[in-house]
Enzyme design. Structure first.
Site, PDB file in Angstrom:
ATOM      1  N   TYR A 164      47.965  29.970  37.940  1.00 14.65           N
ATOM      2  CA  TYR A 164      48.020  31.335  37.385  1.00 14.65           C
ATOM      3  C   TYR A 164      49.276  32.050  37.872  1.00 14.65           C
ATOM      4  O   TYR A 164      50.008  32.665  37.086  1.00 14.65           O
ATOM      5  CB  TYR A 164      46.767  32.108  37.808  1.00 14.65           C
ATOM      6  CG  TYR A 164      46.839  33.600  37.549  1.00 14.65           C
ATOM      7  CD1 TYR A 164      46.525  34.132  36.304  1.00 14.65           C
ATOM      8  CD2 TYR A 164      47.233  34.488  38.562  1.00 14.65           C
ATOM      9  CE1 TYR A 164      46.588  35.500  36.075  1.00 14.65           C
ATOM     10  CE2 TYR A 164      47.293  35.851  38.340  1.00 14.65           C
ATOM     11  CZ  TYR A 164      46.975  36.358  37.097  1.00 14.65           C
ATOM     12  OH  TYR A 164      47.051  37.711  36.868  1.00 14.65           O
ATOM     13  N   SER A 208      51.972  40.306  38.236  1.00 16.86           N
ATOM     14  CA  SER A 208      50.918  40.325  39.254  1.00 16.86           C
ATOM     15  C   SER A 208      51.437  40.062  40.664  1.00 16.86           C
ATOM     16  O   SER A 208      52.365  39.277  40.867  1.00 16.86           O
ATOM     17  CB  SER A 208      49.892  39.250  38.893  1.00 16.86           C
ATOM     18  OG  SER A 208      49.069  38.947  39.996  1.00 16.86           O
ATOM     19  N   GLU A 227      50.014  38.189  42.566  1.00 10.95           N
ATOM     20  CA  GLU A 227      49.811  36.752  42.800  1.00 10.95           C
ATOM     21  C   GLU A 227      51.144  36.009  42.800  1.00 10.95           C
ATOM     22  O   GLU A 227      51.250  34.912  43.336  1.00 10.95           O
ATOM     23  CB  GLU A 227      48.909  36.163  41.715  1.00 10.95           C
ATOM     24  CG  GLU A 227      47.438  36.218  42.023  1.00 10.95           C
ATOM     25  CD  GLU A 227      47.023  35.387  43.222  1.00 10.95           C
ATOM     26  OE1 GLU A 227      47.266  34.171  43.209  1.00 10.95           O
ATOM     27  OE2 GLU A 227      46.472  35.953  44.173  1.00 10.95           O
TER      28      GLU A 227
HETATM   29  P1  NDP Z   1      40.609  40.612  32.216  1.00  7.12           P
HETATM   30  O1  NDP Z   1      40.352  39.214  32.630  1.00  7.12           O
HETATM   31  O2  NDP Z   1      39.524  41.628  32.362  1.00  7.12           O
HETATM   32  O3  NDP Z   1      41.078  40.623  30.687  1.00  7.12           O
HETATM   33  C1  NDP Z   1      41.906  39.630  30.170  1.00  7.12           C
HETATM   34  C2  NDP Z   1      42.081  39.857  28.685  1.00  7.12           C
HETATM   35  O4  NDP Z   1      42.920  38.825  28.156  1.00  7.12           O
HETATM   36  C3  NDP Z   1      40.768  39.820  27.890  1.00  7.12           C
HETATM   37  O5  NDP Z   1      40.780  40.861  26.954  1.00  7.12           O
HETATM   38  C4  NDP Z   1      40.853  38.473  27.184  1.00  7.12           C
HETATM   39  O6  NDP Z   1      40.192  38.455  25.947  1.00  7.12           O
HETATM   40  C5  NDP Z   1      42.353  38.390  26.942  1.00  7.12           C
HETATM   41  N1  NDP Z   1      42.783  37.031  26.593  1.00  7.12           N
HETATM   42  C6  NDP Z   1      42.438  35.869  27.205  1.00  7.12           C
HETATM   43  N2  NDP Z   1      42.993  34.828  26.558  1.00  7.12           N
HETATM   44  C7  NDP Z   1      43.686  35.333  25.511  1.00  7.12           C
HETATM   45  C8  NDP Z   1      44.442  34.757  24.459  1.00  7.12           C
HETATM   46  N3  NDP Z   1      44.605  33.432  24.336  1.00  7.12           N
HETATM   47  N4  NDP Z   1      45.010  35.579  23.544  1.00  7.12           N
HETATM   48  C9  NDP Z   1      44.839  36.924  23.631  1.00  7.12           C
HETATM   49  N5  NDP Z   1      44.120  37.535  24.589  1.00  7.12           N
HETATM   50  C10 NDP Z   1      43.545  36.742  25.524  1.00  7.12           C
HETATM   51  O7  NDP Z   1      41.920  41.093  32.997  1.00  7.12           O
HETATM   52  P2  NDP Z   1      42.332  42.544  33.552  1.00  7.12           P
HETATM   53  O8  NDP Z   1      42.015  43.564  32.538  1.00  7.12           O
HETATM   54  O9  NDP Z   1      41.826  42.668  34.941  1.00  7.12           O
HETATM   55  O10 NDP Z   1      43.912  42.373  33.685  1.00  7.12           O
HETATM   56  C11 NDP Z   1      44.790  42.666  32.600  1.00  7.12           C
HETATM   57  C12 NDP Z   1      46.088  41.929  32.794  1.00  7.12           C
HETATM   58  O11 NDP Z   1      46.661  42.290  34.031  1.00  7.12           O
HETATM   59  C13 NDP Z   1      45.979  40.401  32.845  1.00  7.12           C
HETATM   60  O12 NDP Z   1      47.145  39.882  32.270  1.00  7.12           O
HETATM   61  C14 NDP Z   1      45.935  40.075  34.324  1.00  7.12           C
HETATM   62  O13 NDP Z   1      46.413  38.772  34.567  1.00  7.12           O
HETATM   63  C15 NDP Z   1      46.895  41.135  34.848  1.00  7.12           C
HETATM   64  N6  NDP Z   1      46.679  41.570  36.210  1.00  7.12           N
HETATM   65  C16 NDP Z   1      45.455  42.031  36.616  1.00  7.12           C
HETATM   66  C17 NDP Z   1      45.267  42.520  37.880  1.00  7.12           C
HETATM   67  C18 NDP Z   1      43.947  43.022  38.352  1.00  7.12           C
HETATM   68  O14 NDP Z   1      43.781  43.171  39.575  1.00  7.12           O
HETATM   69  N7  NDP Z   1      43.015  43.335  37.470  1.00  7.12           N
HETATM   70  C19 NDP Z   1      46.410  42.580  38.841  1.00  7.12           C
HETATM   71  C20 NDP Z   1      47.661  42.101  38.294  1.00  7.12           C
HETATM   72  C21 NDP Z   1      47.779  41.639  37.026  1.00  7.12           C
HETATM   73  P3  NDP Z   1      38.756  37.734  25.694  1.00  7.12           P
HETATM   74  O15 NDP Z   1      37.746  38.794  25.827  1.00  7.12           O
HETATM   75  O16 NDP Z   1      38.881  37.240  24.310  1.00  7.12           O
HETATM   76  O17 NDP Z   1      38.633  36.632  26.713  1.00  7.12           O
HETATM   77  P1  GDR Z   2      42.523  37.382  43.028  1.00  9.05           P
HETATM   78  O1  GDR Z   2      41.073  38.042  42.889  1.00  9.05           O
HETATM   79  O2  GDR Z   2      42.457  35.912  43.139  1.00  9.05           O
HETATM   80  O3  GDR Z   2      43.224  38.124  44.134  1.00  9.05           O
HETATM   81  O4  GDR Z   2      43.179  37.717  41.609  1.00  9.05           O
HETATM   82  P2  GDR Z   2      39.624  37.545  43.316  1.00  9.05           P
HETATM   83  O5  GDR Z   2      38.799  38.770  43.370  1.00  9.05           O
HETATM   84  O6  GDR Z   2      39.122  36.420  42.487  1.00  9.05           O
HETATM   85  O7  GDR Z   2      39.851  36.971  44.806  1.00  9.05           O
HETATM   86  C1  GDR Z   2      40.296  37.790  45.871  1.00  9.05           C
HETATM   87  C2  GDR Z   2      40.174  37.055  47.185  1.00  9.05           C
HETATM   88  O8  GDR Z   2      38.785  36.894  47.515  1.00  9.05           O
HETATM   89  C3  GDR Z   2      38.592  35.589  48.039  1.00  9.05           C
HETATM   90  N1  GDR Z   2      37.181  35.188  47.884  1.00  9.05           N
HETATM   91  C4  GDR Z   2      36.530  35.084  46.726  1.00  9.05           C
HETATM   92  N2  GDR Z   2      36.932  35.309  45.451  1.00  9.05           N
HETATM   93  C5  GDR Z   2      36.015  35.141  44.466  1.00  9.05           C
HETATM   94  N3  GDR Z   2      36.384  35.383  43.194  1.00  9.05           N
HETATM   95  N4  GDR Z   2      34.729  34.737  44.721  1.00  9.05           N
HETATM   96  C6  GDR Z   2      34.288  34.491  45.991  1.00  9.05           C
HETATM   97  O9  GDR Z   2      33.152  34.122  46.210  1.00  9.05           O
HETATM   98  C7  GDR Z   2      35.232  34.671  47.046  1.00  9.05           C
HETATM   99  N5  GDR Z   2      35.158  34.537  48.398  1.00  9.05           N
HETATM  100  C8  GDR Z   2      36.343  34.854  48.892  1.00  9.05           C
HETATM  101  C9  GDR Z   2      39.562  34.729  47.228  1.00  9.05           C
HETATM  102  O10 GDR Z   2      39.765  33.458  47.866  1.00  9.05           O
HETATM  103  C10 GDR Z   2      40.769  35.648  47.230  1.00  9.05           C
HETATM  104  O11 GDR Z   2      41.494  35.497  48.398  1.00  9.05           O
HETATM  105  C11 GDR Z   2      42.990  38.986  40.978  1.00  9.05           C
HETATM  106  C12 GDR Z   2      43.006  38.756  39.460  1.00  9.05           C
HETATM  107  O12 GDR Z   2      42.658  39.946  38.827  1.00  9.05           O
HETATM  108  C13 GDR Z   2      44.378  38.307  38.991  1.00  9.05           C
HETATM  109  O13 GDR Z   2      44.391  38.257  37.567  1.00  9.05           O
HETATM  110  C14 GDR Z   2      45.411  39.336  39.493  1.00  9.05           C
HETATM  111  O14 GDR Z   2      46.693  38.950  39.075  1.00  9.05           O
HETATM  112  C15 GDR Z   2      45.332  39.452  41.001  1.00  9.05           C
HETATM  113  O15 GDR Z   2      44.030  39.862  41.360  1.00  9.05           O
HETATM  114  C16 GDR Z   2      46.326  40.463  41.549  1.00  9.05           C
END
Ligand code: NDP
Ligand code: GDR
Length: 325
Positions: free
Chosen positions: A150, A126, A128
């Site tokens: 995270y 990520s 992050e």
């Molecule tokens: P989601 O939060 O939508 O999905 C996370 C998944 O992980 C769910 O299916 C959840 O299952 C599963 N999970 C949680 N805990 C466990 C566990 N103990 N064992 C097995 N599975 C588990 O995330 P995204 O689809 O958005 O992201 C996918 C991956 O990419 C994640 O690893 C995230 O950190 C990473 N990522 C995401 C980004 C984004 O912008 N979306 C950017 C960069 C990285 P359950 O339904 O059971 O909770």
């Molecule tokens: P992020 O996503 O932390 O970048 O992680 P999120 O959408 O939660 O926050 C993005 C930015 O928005 C600001 N923010 C708020 N965020 C949330 N959730 N709610 C609010 O009310 C709010 N107001 C302002 C946050 O401070 C932050 O700066 C996501 C996840 O998908 C991670 O798993 C992944 O790795 C990274 O993106 C890349």
């Protein structure tokens, strides 16, 4: 027929990746956790062809069993506790699942593959990890400086993936993906929180929108584009690490302006309140990725821009809420 195993099958990316692989003719297997996962029905409805195996990233034996049953050549580790804000209150659990969980699956894959070079592994790293950014834009070589539990856990998983590649010759690639969103995004993340609220405000079901830091900037892309990049990484002869991003950054203010604009509201500031509950102990202020390596080696480019993405999400929430009325 090619076989793939996906952890995190119930998440945003798990569903898009399943659809992509099924369309390419794969047999797709997914790991689902818990004895009565509330998202099981969603998976069954969206991708009924996926074969599910019970398992948890905290339980190495369950991962070994899923691998044995599925016999995949491609393994995508998308499972994680993925909500950054939650990770401060649950730092230990996040370290276990998002960090050590990667080690658990890497070791299970190493034993399963037993030197078979056709087995390939993808780790969901990520942006992050860049946290307090040391370079603008961020690329594969940028020094990592995570700002949340995270982010720290993702750094562990990232380097462990590189270590398994270097130590055992495992075809293990790590995608450093910047924020990617869609109508399937969880409602706790800022884009979906905003798109749902804008739809409710438009329909008279909500009056105000409490928000955290409006000054942070993110490089937002469309999840459907990003799962394509994951797949392309595993088709390469050599495993490697790639930044996946649009190269364009916007503030949360921009997000609010565009989202409210979709429903014809220009004075968005009169609906938004500042709420300290949504502020973070340490913020990642600016993310903007340089995906030139992915463009050159994978031939990958994003197809949806920021305005297109926000419009897609607001319109989807409006349609869903209107259907329910
Ligand atoms: P989601 O939060 O939508 O999905 C996370 C998944 O992980 C769910 O299916 C959840 O299952 C599963 N999970 C949680 N805990 C466990 C566990 N103990 N064992 C097995 N599975 C588990 O995330 P995204 O689809 O958005 O992201 C996918 C991956 O990419 C994640 O690893 C995230 O950190 C990473 N990522 C995401 C980004 C984004 O912008 N979306 C950017 C960069 C990285 P359950 O339904 O059971 O909770
Ligand atoms: P992020 O996503 O932390 O970048 O992680 P999120 O959408 O939660 O926050 C993005 C930015 O928005 C600001 N923010 C708020 N965020 C949330 N959730 N709610 C609010 O009310 C709010 N107001 C302002 C946050 O401070 C932050 O700066 C996501 C996840 O998908 C991670 O798993 C992944 O790795 C990274 O993106 C890349």
């Amino acid at each position: 027929m090619k076989r793939a195993l996906i952890t995190g099958i119930t998440g945003q990316d798990g569903l898009y990746l399943s659809e992509l692989l099924l369309a390419k003719g794969y047999q797709v297997h997914g790991v689902i956790r818990g004895q009565n996962n509330p998202k099981l029905d969603l998976v069954r409805a969206v991708v009924p062809e996926v074969i599910l195996h019970t398992g948890d990233l905290l339980d190495s034996f369950s991962l070994a069993r899923a691998l044995e049953a599925a016999q995949p050549t491609e393994i995508y580790n998308l499972g994680a506790i993925s909500f950054v804000a939650y990770s401060w209150d649950n730092a230990h659990l996040t370290s276990q699942v998002t960090g050590h969980g990667v080690l658990n699956i890497l070791e299970a894959v190493r034993l399963y593959a037993a030197g078979d070079k056709s087995v390939r592994f993808y780790q969901a790293s990520s942006s992050e990890m860049f946290g307090k950014v040391q370079e603008v834009p961020q690329r594969e070589t940028t020094l990592l400086w995570p700002r949340s539990p995270y982010g720290v856990a993702k750094v562990f998983g990232h380097y462990m993936t590189i270590n398994y590649r270097e130590s055992y010759g495992l075809h293990a690639s790590s995608g450093i993906l910047f924020n990617h969103e869609s109508p399937r995004r969880g409602p706790e993340f800022v884009t979906r929180k905003v798109s749902q609220a804008v739809a409710r405000i438009k329909l008279g079901q909500q009056d105000t929108l409490p928000m955290g830091n409006l000054d942070a900037s993110r490089d937002w892309g469309f999840a459907g584009d990003y799962v394509e990049a994951m797949w392309r990484m595993l088709q390469q002869e050599q495993a490697d690490d790639y930044v996946i991003a649009t190269g364009v950054t916007h503030t949360i203010r921009d997000l609010l302006e565009v989202a409210f604009g979709v429903v014809g509201i220009s004075d968005w500031e009169s609906y938004v309140t500042q709420d300290p509950r949504f502020m973070r102990p340490a913020e990642v202020e600016l993310l903007i990725g340089d995906a030139s390596k992915a463009r050159e080696r994978l031939g990958w480019t994003p197809t949806v821009d920021f305005e297109g993405l926000v419009t897609m999400m607001v319109e989807s929430d409006l349609a869903a809420l209107s259907r329910r009325r």
